[in-house]
Design a protein around this motif. Structure first.
Motif, PDB file in Angstrom:
ATOM      1  N   LEU A  83       0.278  -1.498   0.134  1.00 41.53           N
ATOM      2  CA  LEU A  83       0.074   0.046  -0.041  1.00 41.53           C
ATOM      3  C   LEU A  83       0.778   1.072  -0.132  1.00 41.53           C
ATOM      4  CD1 LEU A  83      -2.777  -0.658   2.320  1.00 41.53           C
ATOM      5  CD2 LEU A  83      -2.763  -1.669   0.369  1.00 41.53           C
ATOM      6  N   SER A  84       0.166   2.451  -0.863  1.00 39.58           N
ATOM      7  CA  SER A  84       1.118   3.733  -1.177  1.00 39.58           C
ATOM      8  C   SER A  84       0.622   4.027   0.838  1.00 39.58           C
ATOM      9  CB  SER A  84       0.250   3.885  -1.881  1.00 39.58           C
ATOM     10  OG  SER A  84      -0.663   4.434  -1.550  1.00 39.58           O
ATOM     11  N   GLN A  85       1.718   5.529   0.894  1.00 42.26           N
ATOM     12  CA  GLN A  85       1.591   5.725   2.654  1.00 42.26           C
ATOM     13  C   GLN A  85       0.690   6.854   2.006  1.00 42.26           C
ATOM     14  OE1 GLN A  85       4.898   8.532   1.760  1.00 42.26           O
ATOM     15  NE2 GLN A  85       6.317   7.264   3.406  1.00 42.26           N
ATOM     16  N   ALA A  86      -0.009   7.240   1.019  1.00 44.62           N
ATOM     17  CA  ALA A  86      -1.391   7.707   1.322  1.00 44.62           C
ATOM     18  C   ALA A  86      -3.326   6.491   1.826  1.00 44.62           C
ATOM     19  CB  ALA A  86      -1.676   8.555  -0.209  1.00 44.62           C
ATOM     20  N   GLU A  87      -2.710   5.720   0.971  1.00 44.03           N
ATOM     21  CA  GLU A  87      -3.495   4.290   1.193  1.00 44.03           C
ATOM     22  C   GLU A  87      -2.986   4.168   2.930  1.00 44.03           C
ATOM     23  OE1 GLU A  87      -3.915   1.760  -2.611  1.00 44.03           O
ATOM     24  OE2 GLU A  87      -2.133   1.901  -1.657  1.00 44.03           O
ATOM     25  N   GLN A  88      -2.142   4.379   3.091  1.00 44.69           N
ATOM     26  CA  GLN A  88      -2.397   3.613   4.117  1.00 44.69           C
ATOM     27  C   GLN A  88      -2.473   4.853   5.675  1.00 44.69           C
ATOM     28  OE1 GLN A  88       1.838   2.319   5.915  1.00 44.69           O
ATOM     29  NE2 GLN A  88       2.700   1.846   3.715  1.00 44.69           N
ATOM     30  N   ARG A  89      -2.388   6.341   5.339  1.00 41.82           N
ATOM     31  CA  ARG A  89      -3.033   6.827   5.575  1.00 41.82           C
ATOM     32  C   ARG A  89      -4.060   7.248   6.120  1.00 41.82           C
ATOM     33  NH1 ARG A  89      -1.900  11.032   9.514  1.00 41.82           N
ATOM     34  NH2 ARG A  89      -3.069  12.791   8.857  1.00 41.82           N
ATOM     35  N   GLN A  90      -4.676   6.913   4.841  1.00 43.16           N
ATOM     36  CA  GLN A  90      -6.184   6.826   4.730  1.00 43.16           C
ATOM     37  C   GLN A  90      -6.245   5.464   5.702  1.00 43.16           C
ATOM     38  OE1 GLN A  90      -8.386   8.766   3.255  1.00 43.16           O
ATOM     39  NE2 GLN A  90      -7.936   8.785   1.238  1.00 43.16           N
ATOM     40  N   GLY A  91      -6.433   4.686   5.584  1.00 40.18           N
ATOM     41  CA  GLY A  91      -5.853   3.242   6.191  1.00 40.18           C
ATOM     42  C   GLY A  91      -6.759   3.495   7.798  1.00 40.18           C
ATOM     43  N   GLU A  92      -5.588   4.875   8.268  1.00 41.59           N
ATOM     44  CA  GLU A  92      -5.706   4.999   9.187  1.00 41.59           C
ATOM     45  C   GLU A  92      -6.406   5.822   9.888  1.00 41.59           C
ATOM     46  OE1 GLU A  92      -3.379   4.605  12.332  1.00 41.59           O
ATOM     47  OE2 GLU A  92      -2.769   3.057  10.863  1.00 41.59           O
ATOM     48  N   PHE A  93      -6.795   6.954   8.964  1.00 44.56           N
ATOM     49  CA  PHE A  93      -7.737   7.536   8.785  1.00 44.56           C
ATOM     50  C   PHE A  93      -9.847   6.659   9.230  1.00 44.56           C
ATOM     51  CE2 PHE A  93     -11.916   9.951   7.399  1.00 44.56           C
ATOM     52  CZ  PHE A  93     -11.771  10.828   8.056  1.00 44.56           C
ATOM     53  N   VAL A  94      -9.769   5.797   8.474  1.00 45.36           N
ATOM     54  CA  VAL A  94     -11.371   5.005   8.659  1.00 45.36           C
ATOM     55  C   VAL A  94     -10.887   3.734  10.295  1.00 45.36           C
ATOM     56  CG1 VAL A  94     -11.508   3.090   7.022  1.00 45.36           C
ATOM     57  CG2 VAL A  94     -10.683   4.749   6.395  1.00 45.36           C
ATOM     58  N   ARG A  95      -9.970   3.917  10.686  1.00 42.37           N
ATOM     59  CA  ARG A  95      -9.770   3.182  11.481  1.00 42.37           C
ATOM     60  C   ARG A  95     -10.152   3.995  13.023  1.00 42.37           C
ATOM     61  NH1 ARG A  95      -5.519   0.007   8.780  1.00 42.37           N
ATOM     62  NH2 ARG A  95      -6.047  -1.405   8.673  1.00 42.37           N
ATOM     63  N   ALA A  96      -9.088   5.073  12.906  1.00 44.56           N
ATOM     64  CA  ALA A  96      -9.532   6.380  14.088  1.00 44.56           C
ATOM     65  C   ALA A  96     -11.187   6.655  13.964  1.00 44.56           C
ATOM     66  CB  ALA A  96      -8.675   7.735  13.987  1.00 44.56           C
ATOM     67  N   VAL A  97     -12.080   6.791  12.582  1.00 44.61           N
ATOM     68  CA  VAL A  97     -13.527   7.064  12.965  1.00 44.61           C
ATOM     69  C   VAL A  97     -14.195   6.383  13.354  1.00 44.61           C
ATOM     70  CG1 VAL A  97     -15.050   8.293  11.301  1.00 44.61           C
ATOM     71  CG2 VAL A  97     -12.511   9.268  10.915  1.00 44.61           C
ATOM     72  N   LEU A  98     -14.011   5.192  13.071  1.00 42.81           N
ATOM     73  CA  LEU A  98     -14.834   3.599  13.277  1.00 42.81           C
ATOM     74  C   LEU A  98     -14.854   4.030  14.962  1.00 42.81           C
ATOM     75  CD1 LEU A  98     -16.230   1.740  12.027  1.00 42.81           C
ATOM     76  CD2 LEU A  98     -14.720   0.273  12.397  1.00 42.81           C
ATOM     77  N   ALA A  99     -13.820   3.614  15.190  1.00 40.58           N
ATOM     78  CA  ALA A  99     -13.107   3.735  16.136  1.00 40.58           C
ATOM     79  C   ALA A  99     -14.026   4.913  17.719  1.00 40.58           C
ATOM     80  CB  ALA A  99     -11.580   3.776  17.161  1.00 40.58           C
TER      81      ALA A  99
END
Length: 300
Positions: A83-99
């Motif tokens: 995964l690109s850095q941008a994709e990894q960043r998006q994944g972190e964002f989704v995990r934070a919002v879901l939490a």
């Protein structure tokens, strides 16, 4: 929107780098429809409640595809990409919002003497499987009651900014919170009763009207989450609310019908007008009370 320093949810399955993903192309040598085009189709189908396969078939006819429909372009099974850095960043964002949705809805349900059962969220790229059938990027984000999962291709966020002029993290969080709103509806029995009402509907217009109430309630529940999350975590920054309201407005049925070059037909609405979507999101945001989200008794 503040989110970097918040916990990440463990209820995310990220399959974006797995083999078997890939995009879609039209047969017949027409050049294909890129991921950007697919996501635009997804935005339209997600907001209008239209089966994206019908839209794709129409584009295929215009492009002169000889085979009808579209074909999947799979990567070889077992092949995994980084995964690109941008994709990894998006994944972190989704995990934070879901939490944050987990924490907020757990608290709300506890206040009512109930237990919140958190959904899982699948991040995918191109296509994946769900209990509701194959999930493809062209469908946009959606919630599947059959497996209690939200399905999301994060490319949707880019097109939300670029094509629908709704930038910002909070606008993206609104999209996730709307789908979690459907999960809340599923837990409290709204989805089952609404589906029964749709099956008993005497016309397509009556069925559509029920769909509108379902979607507007999910918008209101997204607003409730935002109000409670801000009170609990202080997530909102200047311009965030305007960004979410912009997203709600841009994906109203009336605006999408105008953008597509057609006339506005209220009887065909399945998600609600721009004014309705912003109104109900604001109702939840201003009250922080899910009891204010009874769109089934309200006069629309």
């Amino acid at each position: 929107m503040r989110w970097d320093d918040f916990r990440r949810s463990d209820n995310v399955d990220d399959v974006r780098g797995e083999g078997g993903g890939g995009g879609f192309r039209f047969p017949g040598g027409g050049g294909g429809l890129g991921i950007g085009g697919l996501i635009v189709v997804g935005l339209v189908s997600w907001a209008l409640g239209v089966d994206p396969r019908l839209i794709l078939a129409g584009i295929d006819a215009v492009q002169g595809g000889g085979g009808g429909g579209y074909e999947q372009q799979d990567r070889p099974q077992g092949q995994r990409r980084e995964l690109s850095q941008a994709e990894q960043r998006q994944g972190e964002f989704v995990r934070a919002v879901l939490a944050q949705t987990e924490d907020v809805w757990t608290e709300i349900f506890r206040e009512q003497g109930k237990r919140y059962e958190a959904p899982r969220l699948t991040l995918f790229s191109g296509q994946t499987r769900s209990a509701c059938g194959r999930a493809v990027s062209a469908m946009g984000p959606f919630y599947c009651p059959g497996d209690r999962r939200v399905y999301l291709d994060t490319e949707f966020f880019d097109e939300l900014t670029q094509k629908f002029r709704a930038p910002g993290d909070f606008a993206r969080a609104y999209v996730i919170a709307h789908e979690i709103g459907h999960h809340v509806q599923n837990l409290i029995g709204v989805m089952d009763s609404a589906q029964g009402a749709r099956e008993r509907a005497r016309s397509e217009e009556e069925s559509n009207a029920i769909s509108v109430r379902i979607e507007l309630q999910a918008d209101c529940l997204a607003g409730v989450w935002a109000a409670r999350a801000d009170a609990k975590f202080n997530i909102l920054e200047q311009g965030d609310v305007e960004g979410a309201l912009k997203a709600a407005s841009e994906i109203g049925d009336d605006k999408l019908q105008r953008r597509s070059g057609g006339e506005v037909v209220p009887d065909s609405f399945t998600h609600g007008s721009s004014a309705q979507r912003t109104q109900w999101f604001k109702t939840g945001l201003q009250s922080g009370d899910m009891r204010r989200c009874d769109t089934f008794k309200a006069r629309l």
